[in-house]
Design an enzyme around this catalytic site. Structure first.
Site, PDB file in Angstrom:
ATOM      1  N   PHE A 136      38.263  15.414  33.877  1.00 45.63           N
ATOM      2  CA  PHE A 136      37.978  15.601  32.447  1.00 45.63           C
ATOM      3  C   PHE A 136      36.799  16.535  32.291  1.00 45.63           C
ATOM      4  O   PHE A 136      35.755  16.336  32.909  1.00 45.63           O
ATOM      5  CB  PHE A 136      37.668  14.259  31.763  1.00 45.63           C
ATOM      6  CG  PHE A 136      37.465  14.411  30.277  1.00 45.63           C
ATOM      7  CD1 PHE A 136      38.565  14.554  29.434  1.00 45.63           C
ATOM      8  CD2 PHE A 136      36.196  14.446  29.727  1.00 45.63           C
ATOM      9  CE1 PHE A 136      38.386  14.722  28.065  1.00 45.63           C
ATOM     10  CE2 PHE A 136      36.015  14.611  28.358  1.00 45.63           C
ATOM     11  CZ  PHE A 136      37.113  14.746  27.526  1.00 45.63           C
ATOM     12  N   ASP A 221      31.015  19.567  37.518  1.00 40.48           N
ATOM     13  CA  ASP A 221      30.844  19.048  36.170  1.00 40.48           C
ATOM     14  C   ASP A 221      30.088  17.724  36.295  1.00 40.48           C
ATOM     15  O   ASP A 221      30.660  16.696  36.645  1.00 40.48           O
ATOM     16  CB  ASP A 221      32.214  18.841  35.526  1.00 40.48           C
ATOM     17  CG  ASP A 221      32.122  18.215  34.141  1.00 40.48           C
ATOM     18  OD1 ASP A 221      31.041  17.712  33.777  1.00 40.48           O
ATOM     19  OD2 ASP A 221      33.140  18.212  33.437  1.00 40.48           O
ATOM     20  N   LYS A 250      25.674  14.799  28.190  1.00 39.63           N
ATOM     21  CA  LYS A 250      25.554  13.361  27.979  1.00 39.63           C
ATOM     22  C   LYS A 250      24.111  12.832  28.120  1.00 39.63           C
ATOM     23  O   LYS A 250      23.348  12.943  27.179  1.00 39.63           O
ATOM     24  CB  LYS A 250      26.523  12.605  28.891  1.00 39.63           C
ATOM     25  CG  LYS A 250      27.984  12.819  28.470  1.00 39.63           C
ATOM     26  CD  LYS A 250      28.911  11.701  28.910  1.00 39.63           C
ATOM     27  CE  LYS A 250      30.243  11.789  28.165  1.00 39.63           C
ATOM     28  NZ  LYS A 250      31.324  12.405  28.902  1.00 39.63           N
TER      29      LYS A 250
HETATM   30  C1  LIG Z   1      32.122  13.600  28.449  1.00 40.13           C
HETATM   31  C2  LIG Z   1      32.483  14.618  29.437  1.00 40.13           C
HETATM   32  C3  LIG Z   1      32.677  15.965  29.067  1.00 40.13           C
HETATM   33  C4  LIG Z   1      32.684  16.423  27.631  1.00 40.13           C
HETATM   34  O1  LIG Z   1      31.443  16.343  27.027  1.00 40.13           O
HETATM   35  P1  LIG Z   1      31.344  16.492  25.434  1.00 40.13           P
HETATM   36  O2  LIG Z   1      29.891  16.384  25.154  1.00 40.13           O
HETATM   37  O3  LIG Z   1      32.166  15.407  24.827  1.00 40.13           O
HETATM   38  O4  LIG Z   1      31.890  17.822  25.091  1.00 40.13           O
HETATM   39  C5  LIG Z   1      32.915  16.880  30.072  1.00 40.13           C
HETATM   40  N1  LIG Z   1      32.961  16.519  31.360  1.00 40.13           N
HETATM   41  C6  LIG Z   1      32.768  15.245  31.753  1.00 40.13           C
HETATM   42  C7  LIG Z   1      32.803  14.907  33.200  1.00 40.13           C
HETATM   43  C8  LIG Z   1      32.545  14.252  30.807  1.00 40.13           C
HETATM   44  O5  LIG Z   1      32.390  12.981  31.191  1.00 40.13           O
END
Ligand SMILES: *Cc1c(COP(=O)(O)O)cnc(C)c1O
Length: 401
Positions: A136, A221, A250
């Protein structure tokens, strides 16, 4: 005007289905809803509230900067952004920082930078991006396409091209795809949304090696894993494998929206003047709060505390599972924990989450088979014990139907 949950359905686009209660106040790892019911927070706003709710250091930074300077746009530099960037550079492999407002935007910048880097250095044929199933990376069209869940990216027409997926922890399937035309490989160094799945040491080292062999950039990420979540400041530091580009969001703002992309000078130089940007990215208010969050988390005491709290969670979960036998394993690292439901409860992770809310505990799921906890990194032991007592009641209520 009295606000009710029913009004949500009247005035909001129906892309979310929030629970029946509306939280109105938070302090540390406690949250209260409109009716005054108190919850222990093991969700942390999905790994965002790394210091709980209304932490005094964050409130102080917000108030102080709020009375000084909120926004100047990127036609001028600002002190909090430069200070935060310097601290991120000091604490990681990176030399350069780009600020955004969210995880998706940080990833979008990472992917666009990788494409530019490949185009400038090797030519147009080197455009392939490899990512992993169940990964994700956010909800912009590029990032959701790179993410490995078709359910999130289908139905919006033609997607950005040359994005392919391999299976996470399957080095062989990945090795078959990567070539000299691969521009970048993007992965989470612990899959969060996809079910709380840790990489094997062999997989993560092998991906790095193959990226080097084919001159492809490795993008980590760390939107969910970053800023102390796994017990290291960034997860890559605990894995001993360094990426070329890293995204963080986050927990970075502890609840204030901010994201950042980190990279080296050599790679960063391809985002020349005018090639990318964001109106709010790096605004003084967000950076001031994030700096306070970063300073508070990036201490041996807090990072060691994450590991100690993980041990307590695992111990108490073991006790619950001995009584009720509902989970087959507890996955994850630090305070990103995934409780995998066993065969008898397959597809029913959500039932445990809903039952937890009933008992006064906020938890999350990661897919249909995993209950996920991502509490504050500084949650007191007493709150862990109280939250787990409530969780035990929730488990009992699911088990007893
Ligand atoms: C939450 C998340 C995102 C997206 O972040 P947003 O602030 O909602 O755009 C991207 N990558 C990972 C691994 C995430 O957990």
């Amino acid at each position: 005007m009295t606000i009710t949950r029913a009004q949500f359905d009247e005035v909001m686009v129906p892309n979310y289905a929030p629970s029946a209660v509306i939280p109105v106040k938070g302090e540390g790892s406690h949250v209260w809803d409109q009716a005054g019911k108190q919850y222990i927070d093991f969700a942390g706003g999905i790994a965002v509230n790394c210091l709980g709710h209304c932490h005094p250091a964050l409130v102080g930074a917000l108030k102080e900067q709020g009375e000084k300077l909120w926004h100047v746009a990127n036609v001028m530099a600002n002190e909090p952004a430069i200070r935060l960037a310097q601290k991120l550079v000091n604490a990681t492999f990176a030399d350069k920082v780009y600020f955004a407002n969210s995880g998706a935007e940080a990833n979008e910048a990472a992917l666009k930078l990788a494409r530019r880097w490949a185009l400038d250095n090797y030519g147009a044929q080197k455009s392939q991006i490899i990512a992993f199933n169940k990964g994700f990376h956010g909800r912009t069209f590029f990032t959701v396409t790179v993410g490995g869940q078709a359910a999130y990216s289908d139905g919006f027409g033609p997607k950005p091209g040359d994005v392919v997926h391999a299976d996470y922890n399957d080095l062989e399937s990945f090795a078959k795809i990567i070539s000299d035309d691969t521009c970048a490989v993007m992965l989470e160094p612990l899959q969060g949304e996809g079910g709380v799945v840790s990489p094997t040491a062999e997989f993560i080292a092998g991906v790095r090696e193959l990226c080097d062999k084919h001159n492809a950039l490795l993008i980590f990420d760390e939107v969910q894993t970053g800023v102390g979540r796994t017990g290291d400041l960034y997860a890559y530091q605990g894995l001993g494998v360094t990426p070329d580009i890293l995204s963080t969001a986050k927990a970075l703002g502890g609840g204030f929206p901010i994201g950042a992309m980190l990279t080296t000078t050599e790679i960063a130089k391809h985002l020349k003047i005018g090639t990318h940007g964001s109106t709010y990215g790096g605004n003084p208010l967000a950076c001031a709060v994030a700096e306070a969050a970063f300073d508070t988390v990036n201490t041996q005491e807090v990072l060691d505390g994450v590991k100690q709290k993980e041990a307590l969670f695992r111990e108490l979960l073991g006790e619950i599972n001995e009584k009720y036998n509902v989970f087959s394993e507890v996955r994850g690292k630090g305070l990103l924990l995934g409780l995998v439901v066993n065969e008898n409860y397959k597809g029913r992770a959500r039932d445990f989450m809903v039952a937890a809310v009933e008992q006064g505990l906020m938890a999350l799921v990661a897919g249909v088979d995993v209950v996920r906890f991502t509490p504050s990194l500084v949650i007191p032991e007493a709150d862990i014990r109280e939250g787990m007592a409530r969780f035990e009641k929730a488990v009992a209520s699911v088990v007893n139907g």
